[in-house]
Design a protein around this motif. Structure first.
Motif, PDB file in Angstrom:
ATOM      1  N   GLY A   1       0.821  -1.212   0.000  1.00 23.65           N
ATOM      2  CA  GLY A   1       0.000   0.000   0.000  1.00 23.65           C
ATOM      3  C   GLY A   1       0.852   1.258   0.000  1.00 23.65           C
ATOM      4  O   GLY A   1       2.014   1.231   0.395  1.00 23.65           O
ATOM      5  N   ARG A   2       0.266   2.346  -0.463  1.00 18.79           N
ATOM      6  CA  ARG A   2       0.940   3.645  -0.508  1.00 18.79           C
ATOM      7  C   ARG A   2       0.000   4.729  -0.013  1.00 18.79           C
ATOM      8  O   ARG A   2      -1.193   4.671  -0.250  1.00 18.79           O
ATOM      9  CB  ARG A   2       1.340   4.009  -1.930  1.00 18.79           C
ATOM     10  CG  ARG A   2       2.385   3.167  -2.535  1.00 18.79           C
ATOM     11  CD  ARG A   2       2.737   3.710  -3.902  1.00 18.79           C
ATOM     12  NE  ARG A   2       3.531   2.751  -4.621  1.00 18.79           N
ATOM     13  CZ  ARG A   2       3.638   2.706  -5.923  1.00 18.79           C
ATOM     14  NH1 ARG A   2       2.990   3.578  -6.663  1.00 18.79           N
ATOM     15  NH2 ARG A   2       4.390   1.813  -6.503  1.00 18.79           N
ATOM     16  N   VAL A   3       0.603   5.723   0.609  1.00 15.34           N
ATOM     17  CA  VAL A   3      -0.140   6.915   1.025  1.00 15.34           C
ATOM     18  C   VAL A   3       0.701   8.115   0.632  1.00 15.34           C
ATOM     19  O   VAL A   3       1.909   8.149   0.909  1.00 15.34           O
ATOM     20  CB  VAL A   3      -0.394   6.928   2.553  1.00 15.34           C
ATOM     21  CG1 VAL A   3      -0.989   8.245   2.992  1.00 15.34           C
ATOM     22  CG2 VAL A   3      -1.295   5.778   2.961  1.00 15.34           C
ATOM     23  N   LEU A   4       0.069   9.086  -0.019  1.00 22.49           N
ATOM     24  CA  LEU A   4       0.778  10.315  -0.351  1.00 22.49           C
ATOM     25  C   LEU A   4       1.192  11.027   0.935  1.00 22.49           C
ATOM     26  O   LEU A   4       0.416  11.077   1.900  1.00 22.49           O
ATOM     27  CB  LEU A   4      -0.095  11.244  -1.192  1.00 22.49           C
ATOM     28  CG  LEU A   4      -0.388  10.789  -2.619  1.00 22.49           C
ATOM     29  CD1 LEU A   4      -1.395  11.728  -3.276  1.00 22.49           C
ATOM     30  CD2 LEU A   4       0.898  10.731  -3.444  1.00 22.49           C
ATOM     31  N   VAL A   5       2.386  11.575   0.954  1.00 19.46           N
ATOM     32  CA  VAL A   5       2.882  12.286   2.138  1.00 19.46           C
ATOM     33  C   VAL A   5       1.949  13.429   2.493  1.00 19.46           C
ATOM     34  O   VAL A   5       1.690  13.682   3.668  1.00 19.46           O
ATOM     35  CB  VAL A   5       4.329  12.779   1.898  1.00 19.46           C
ATOM     36  CG1 VAL A   5       4.785  13.715   3.013  1.00 19.46           C
ATOM     37  CG2 VAL A   5       5.271  11.593   1.774  1.00 19.46           C
ATOM     38  N   THR A   6       1.410  14.109   1.505  1.00 23.06           N
ATOM     39  CA  THR A   6       0.527  15.241   1.779  1.00 23.06           C
ATOM     40  C   THR A   6      -0.785  14.821   2.435  1.00 23.06           C
ATOM     41  O   THR A   6      -1.503  15.653   2.978  1.00 23.06           O
ATOM     42  CB  THR A   6       0.270  16.069   0.495  1.00 23.06           C
ATOM     43  OG1 THR A   6      -0.229  17.346   0.865  1.00 23.06           O
ATOM     44  CG2 THR A   6      -0.686  15.369  -0.448  1.00 23.06           C
ATOM     45  N   GLN A   7      -1.093  13.515   2.439  1.00 22.44           N
ATOM     46  CA  GLN A   7      -2.302  13.017   3.100  1.00 22.44           C
ATOM     47  C   GLN A   7      -2.050  12.560   4.534  1.00 22.44           C
ATOM     48  O   GLN A   7      -2.988  12.278   5.263  1.00 22.44           O
ATOM     49  CB  GLN A   7      -2.900  11.850   2.316  1.00 22.44           C
ATOM     50  CG  GLN A   7      -3.508  12.257   0.998  1.00 22.44           C
ATOM     51  CD  GLN A   7      -4.064  11.052   0.254  1.00 22.44           C
ATOM     52  OE1 GLN A   7      -3.426  10.006   0.178  1.00 22.44           O
ATOM     53  NE2 GLN A   7      -5.250  11.206  -0.279  1.00 22.44           N
ATOM     54  N   LEU A   8      -0.780  12.474   4.940  1.00 23.17           N
ATOM     55  CA  LEU A   8      -0.480  12.057   6.310  1.00 23.17           C
ATOM     56  C   LEU A   8      -1.051  13.068   7.296  1.00 23.17           C
ATOM     57  O   LEU A   8      -0.939  14.280   7.095  1.00 23.17           O
ATOM     58  CB  LEU A   8       1.029  11.933   6.518  1.00 23.17           C
ATOM     59  CG  LEU A   8       1.727  10.823   5.738  1.00 23.17           C
ATOM     60  CD1 LEU A   8       3.241  10.947   5.895  1.00 23.17           C
ATOM     61  CD2 LEU A   8       1.236   9.457   6.183  1.00 23.17           C
ATOM     62  N   SER A   9      -1.655  12.584   8.363  1.00 22.65           N
ATOM     63  CA  SER A   9      -2.198  13.472   9.388  1.00 22.65           C
ATOM     64  C   SER A   9      -1.066  14.247  10.047  1.00 22.65           C
ATOM     65  O   SER A   9       0.041  13.729  10.221  1.00 22.65           O
ATOM     66  CB  SER A   9      -2.952  12.665  10.443  1.00 22.65           C
ATOM     67  OG  SER A   9      -4.047  11.995   9.857  1.00 22.65           O
ATOM     68  N   GLU A  10      -1.344  15.477  10.416  1.00 16.60           N
ATOM     69  CA  GLU A  10      -0.330  16.337  11.033  1.00 16.60           C
ATOM     70  C   GLU A  10       0.063  15.833  12.415  1.00 16.60           C
ATOM     71  O   GLU A  10      -0.732  15.221  13.112  1.00 16.60           O
ATOM     72  CB  GLU A  10      -0.857  17.762  11.170  1.00 16.60           C
ATOM     73  CG  GLU A  10      -0.780  18.546   9.887  1.00 16.60           C
ATOM     74  CD  GLU A  10      -0.976  20.023  10.119  1.00 16.60           C
ATOM     75  OE1 GLU A  10      -0.005  20.681  10.549  1.00 16.60           O
ATOM     76  OE2 GLU A  10      -2.086  20.501   9.865  1.00 16.60           O
TER      77      GLU A  10
END
Length: 141
Positions: free
Chosen positions: A97-106
C-alpha cells in the motif's frame, strides 16, 4: 525529494537517526516532513529512505475521519513522477500500500532509519586493501 508544491519552502536533506514530524507548511496546502525544532524547513528524502513511525500511520482520505494503517514502518517513494502538477511523494508500506505524504495526518513523529545506498561515480575504482603476509617456518631446535 520534496513535492513540487514545496518549491518556495526552504528545505534540507534528511539525516539518519533524526526524528521528524508531519506538518503543513505555511503558505501552502501541502504536508510534508519537518524537524521538530524547525517546522518551517521541509526535510526532503530520496526514494528508498526507510522510516519508522512512532505510532500506527494515520492519513486523511476522502472521508470525514482520518484512517489508520496498522503499520509503523515504510519507505519513502515517488508516485507518477512524469505527471506534472500533482503530488508525487508517498510512503510505501510492506503490504504494498501507498499513502501520499501530503495526506499524512499532522503531528505524526517519524524516525529516519536508513538512507538509500547511492552509487558514487568516480574516475577509477579503489582496489581492496591487500594484506600480504609471508609466513616463514620457525625452526625448532
Amino acid at each position: 525529494m520534496c513535492d513540487y508544491s514545496l518549491h518556495a519552502v526552504a528545505s534540507r536533506p534528511a539525516q539518519v537517526g533524526e526524528t521528524l514530524v508531519t506538518t503543513t507548511f505555511r503558505g501552502t496546502s501541502t504536508r510534508g516532513f519537518a524537524s521538530e525544532s524547525d517546522r518551517a524547513v521541509a526535510v526532503c528524502m530520496l526514494p528508498g529512505t526507510e522510516l519508522a513511525f512512532a505510532e500506527d500511520v494515520k492519513y486523511d482520505s476522502r472521508w470525514i475521519w482520518a484512517r489508520t494503517i496498522d503499520c509503523r514502518v515504510g519507505k519513502f517513494g515517488v508516485v507518477d513522477p512524469d505527471v506534472p502538477h500533482r503530488h508525487h511523494d508517498a510512503i510505501e508500506f510492506p503490504d504494498g500500500g501507498r499513502v501520499l505524504v501530503t495526506q499524512l495526518s499532522e503531528g505524526q513523529r517519524v524516525t529516519v532509519l536508513q538512507l538509500p545506498v547511492m552509487h558514487q561515480v568516480a574516475g577509477h575504482a579503489q582496489p581492496a586493501a591487500r594484506t600480504a603476509t609471508t609466513a616463514t617456518p620457525a625452526s625448532i631446535d
